[in-house]
Each structure stands twice: as C-alpha cells, then as structure tokens.
Design an enzyme around this catalytic site. Sequence first.
Site, PDB file in Angstrom:
ATOM      1  N   TYR A   1      -2.499  -0.422  10.566  1.00 25.64           N
ATOM      2  CA  TYR A   1      -2.531  -0.761   9.144  1.00 25.64           C
ATOM      3  C   TYR A   1      -1.249  -0.297   8.448  1.00 25.64           C
ATOM      4  CZ  TYR A   1      -4.214  -0.961   4.281  1.00 25.64           C
ATOM      5  OH  TYR A   1      -4.361  -1.227   2.948  1.00 25.64           O
TER       6      TYR A   1
ATOM      7  N   SER B   1       0.850  -1.197   0.000  1.00 20.16           N
ATOM      8  CA  SER B   1       0.000   0.000   0.000  1.00 20.16           C
ATOM      9  C   SER B   1       0.875   1.233   0.000  1.00 20.16           C
ATOM     10  CB  SER B   1      -0.903   0.010   1.236  1.00 20.16           C
ATOM     11  OG  SER B   1      -1.584   1.234   1.348  1.00 20.16           O
TER      12      SER B   1
END
Length: 676
Positions: A566, A553
């Site tokens: 995250y 990501s």
Amino acid sequence: MGTVEDLIARSNRLGSDPRNTNFAGGNTSAKGRAVDPVTAGEVDVIWVKGSGGDLGTLQGSGLAALRLDRLRALANVYPGVDREDEMVAAFDYCLHGKGGAAPSIDTAMHGLVQAAHVDHLHPDSGIALATAVDGEALTRECFGDRVVWVPWRRPGFQLGLDIAQVARENPQAIGCVLGGHGITAWGANSEECERNSLEIIRTAESFIATHGKDLPLGERLAANEPLPEAQRHTRAAALAPIIRGLASTDQPQVGHFTDSEVVLDFLASSQHPRLAALGTSCPDHFLRTKVRPMVLDLPPSASPDDTIGRLRELHAQYRQDYAAYYDAHATADSPPMRGADPAIVLVPGVGMFSFGRNKQTARVAGEFYVNAINVMRGAEAISTYRPIDEAEKFRIEYWALEEAKLARMPASKPLATRVALVTGAGSGIGRAIAHRLAAEGACVVVADRDAQAAIDVASDIGTADVAIPVTVDVTQEDQITAAFESAVLAFGGVDLVVNNAGLSVSKSLVETTIDDWDLQHGVMARGSFLVARAAARVMAEQGMGGDLVYISSKNGVVAGPNNIAYGAAKADQSHQVRLLAAELGDIGVRVNGVNPDGVVRGSGIFAGGWGANRAAVYGVKEDELGAFYAGRTLLKKEVLPEHIADAVFALTGGDLSRTTGAHIPVDSGVAAAFLR
C-alpha cells in the site's frame, strides 16, 4: 378545485406533453376574484405563469398575480411600440399583494383578452402553420373561422392589444395562430380553454398529416445516412471534446449529444443545408439555439483529420458571420455581444451537439432544435418554411428585457460548467468528493467498480443533468475508455478528474504475496496512470485546461509497519503528481494531490478488512481506530471523508489557480508526514 389550482393542473397537463409546448415555453393564465390585502375587499385578479417558468412543472410560486383593473388601465397610457419595453416595468405597479413571480412579457396578452382563461403555447404543428410562407391562407383552410391569423409582432403590449382585438371581432373564434411564433387559445373556464388549445394543436397536426407531401425535407442523401449506432457513438465521443472546446471559445460550456431519429433523418435529407441556414423562428427557439446552427458539410465517411479540420474552419466562419449579424443590427443602446460561438452543432451521420451554461440548458437547447426540425418539416410539407427575418430575431435576442431576465439569474457556482469524473466514488472519500463537487456546480461522473453503488450515489446527487453513474474497474483500460466516452457523450467533455479508487491489504513484508502487490499497484499506480492518460487526451482535445487530483496518502511519505504494498503504491501516486504536473502544464492542466490519514468512518477500504488489520497492528479495538488516529495528531481531531472533499474543492474551485505539483496534507497534523 379553485381558480389557481385549476390553472396549475391545466398547465401541468399541457406542459407535460411535448406536442403541446416545449420546456419553459408558453404561458397560461386565469382570472378570478381575490381579497385585497389592504382593503379586505374582493378585487379582480389575473394569475399568469411568471417569466422563465415551465408549464409542466409549474407550481403556485411560479405564478405572477396582478390586479386586472390596473393591468387593463395600462392601455390608456400605452406610449406605442417604440416604447414597448416601458410596459413591463409598469406591470410592477399592477401587482396584487407581493405579486409572486416576475411577470413575463406575455402578461398583456393574457390580461387584455376578455376570456377568463388563456393559453399561449408553442406546439410544433402550430408553429409549422405560423412559419409557412402562406400561413394566413393555410390557417383559414385548416380551421375555417374558429382560429384567426395574427401577423408577426414581437411579444409585448401591442401584441396583447392585437390579440384582444381579434378576440373581440371574432366571437366565434377559440384562438389564433401568431405568425412566426405559436398559438393562443381562450375559454370561459379552465376546461374549455384546455379543450380549445388541444383542438387547435391536434387539428393542425391532422391537417399537416393529411395535406402534407411525401419527403418534405427532400430526397435522402446516401452519403449522409447515419452510421451504425456503436460506430456513431464512438465517432461522437471522439468529436465531442473538440467541438466543446470550439463552442467554449468565448466562455466555457457544458455539452449534450443527441442522435435521435428526428435529428439523423434531418441531416440525411437534401434540404437540411438550406433549412438550417434559415434558422429557427419561434423566439423561445432561437433564444436558446442562436440564430442558426453550425452544420458540418462533410459526410460521415470523411476521415477524422478532415472532419476535425473542417469543423475548425466552419467554427471560424461561424464566429465571423455571427459578428457580422450583430454589427448589422446592433444600435447604440444594444447590449454587448454575448458570444459568437454556436449553441447547436450538427454532424451528418452522427447527430447533434448542443451547448449551454449547464447541462439542463444544453439539453434543452437540443430539444428546442428538435422542435425547430419538426416545424421545418411541417411547414415544408404543406408549403415553404419562412421564419421571421434576422432583424426581428436580433431585436429579441438582444432585447433589453431579455438582458434583464439574464441579469435575474442567480450567480454561477464556482464549478459551474465544469465536468468532473471521480473514481471510487461509490463510497467513502470518493462519494464525499462527488457530492461536494456537484454542490459547487460541477456535473459529476460517478465512477466505481460497484455498479449499484455508483448508481446510488449518482441518484443521491440528483438527476442525469447533474450526475451519471459509470461502472469501471480502473485496472481495465477498455473500461476506462468506455467511462470517458460516457462522460463526454453526457456532458461534452471532462475538466476535473479525481484519482481516488483504492484498496489496501495490511500484511508484513514476508506475508505479502505477489498477488497482494499486483492488486494494490494495479488499482492505485497503474489505475491512476490509465485514468490520468485518458483524462489528458480529452483535456488536450478540448484546449480548456483542467485539473487532475490524486487522493494519495500520508503513507506515501511516512514509513509504517505491515504496509509495504500500500505504501509503495501511494508513493507511486505521489510521484505521478509531480511528473504529470511537469508534463501537462503546457496544456493548462494542473495536477495536485491530497494526502489523507486515518479516514475511518465511511471508508470502503477500512470496512473491507484494512481497519481490523490496522487496529491489530496498533493494539486497539477496531471501533476505536478513528479515535486512535486522531489522538496521535497535532490537532487531536478525526479526519472524515468530507474533509478530503474540502481539500479537493480548495484545489479546483479557483482560488489556487496557480498551484500545481502540490500535495495537501489532510491528516489533522502528522508531524512525520510534513513535506520537505
């Protein structure tokens, strides 16, 4: 129904029963009247199953249509068996209209026989008679004068002339047994032809059952008795990548595993080494199984190290023997040797591994060897099995016509022969990746914690020859092990693994609990590690290289609010890419990452609450979140799951074969995420 409709219906019925013929084996025909597209007058036409088609699934597009008068007139210019191959090219001058499918080598057999309907089939029972050492006498004993023996002859125009002559000279006959090959039946109409085909097949089955001896394959070997099922599958899963790597020495292959009772009984019999060494006989069999299988000569009780070592020795010997077979029979105009690796590998107590250019080809090769086992059993039950000799096998295996058939096959897709496992493939990005990899030719293992989602995606992609579902929670080591075992048993191994499974909980630092932290790191950091480790083990055993792709990501690079667990887990994944690229290069495994941003539509993560949380952080409505993410990018375009799938394919499709340790941003241009 009309002539063509009757033919297709008959073909489908015959081809749907494996007792009658094998997949893509045999052909059927019908003669009738049709309008000539030039003269508008009626002419006699023959419709015959085209080259390479399958009777069970035959449709009108799979039929070749030829003018019967022109086809039969070829007998007047037939130059003899030494120039047999020229006759197939001559079929093109006999086509009716556009002709339909490419005419097969057996077209002459169908056209020269006077009967209106003809079936040529490869039933195990018929081939058992055809390969018995005294097959002619047994055919007479089994059928009387209703079925006539035709000695072995390579398929072609002369065989058609031979069968036509037999039919003329024996008006009472309903068909013939072709030595070493199969059966042919005929009839005045479609129903009669089908009835005659089934009479020959069922009569041969009954004859073998009635007259056959007990234990036709010899006494059972106690040392070769099958392992219990669970132990058998564990052993097969351990051996599959190693055997696949050996069978892919010349060119990559996809594998298939079979542990059917037929195979296990054959390998437990005392005569299996002798019979396996004789090889198969029917041309349709050995064209797919090669001249003979590779057979492990150790019992299932042998140690794993001894088994693997012996497999490597036998493979080296197999390649030498195959090269010797080629050299013994090749002529100056023979095609080059296509590869010396086995298509069939037999492991006593475990089962059969078969290989091909795709899963269907590998599976069908195994099915054909099961047919061959049935043939051997039947021939040995009533006589002694004697296949056609190796010189004849070579003439067919390296036939110019067979080479032409191979040349007509469509070009392989970029990921053909590759086996991919995608985690989190039940939705969103993973689903898009699974679909794209399959579309590019890969076999795909759809892995997801949601069993039904995995089943649905695999079903959407295609049959089990293309995709299978597995249920796996990537935080559970035993489930990952089971998923890879399923993959290697289904396809022989694994070449391309996408670490995509993920989730997110959007909370501030003080609100993030230990459970939140452990959950996200368990799935993305620990889970990716466990999956990569399992993949590396399989890839190392195969010795064929491979690809690991992490769907990381932009959050692994860019710091943002309310995202500690995250973002940290994604940063962990990003560094795993670098670490594993440095470690696995020695075994030819490339490791790369893709850094998406803001994939809202179709995303399981965003649908699970992450979207609402991020929308609240940025002060926008949830249904406007995709547009918000797009608006802050350089390209002002929303990122979709398909764009991530595009990047995965770009990394693994062959054009970036020298790239490893890279991270590819797919974020429409987030300047803060530029890699430095």
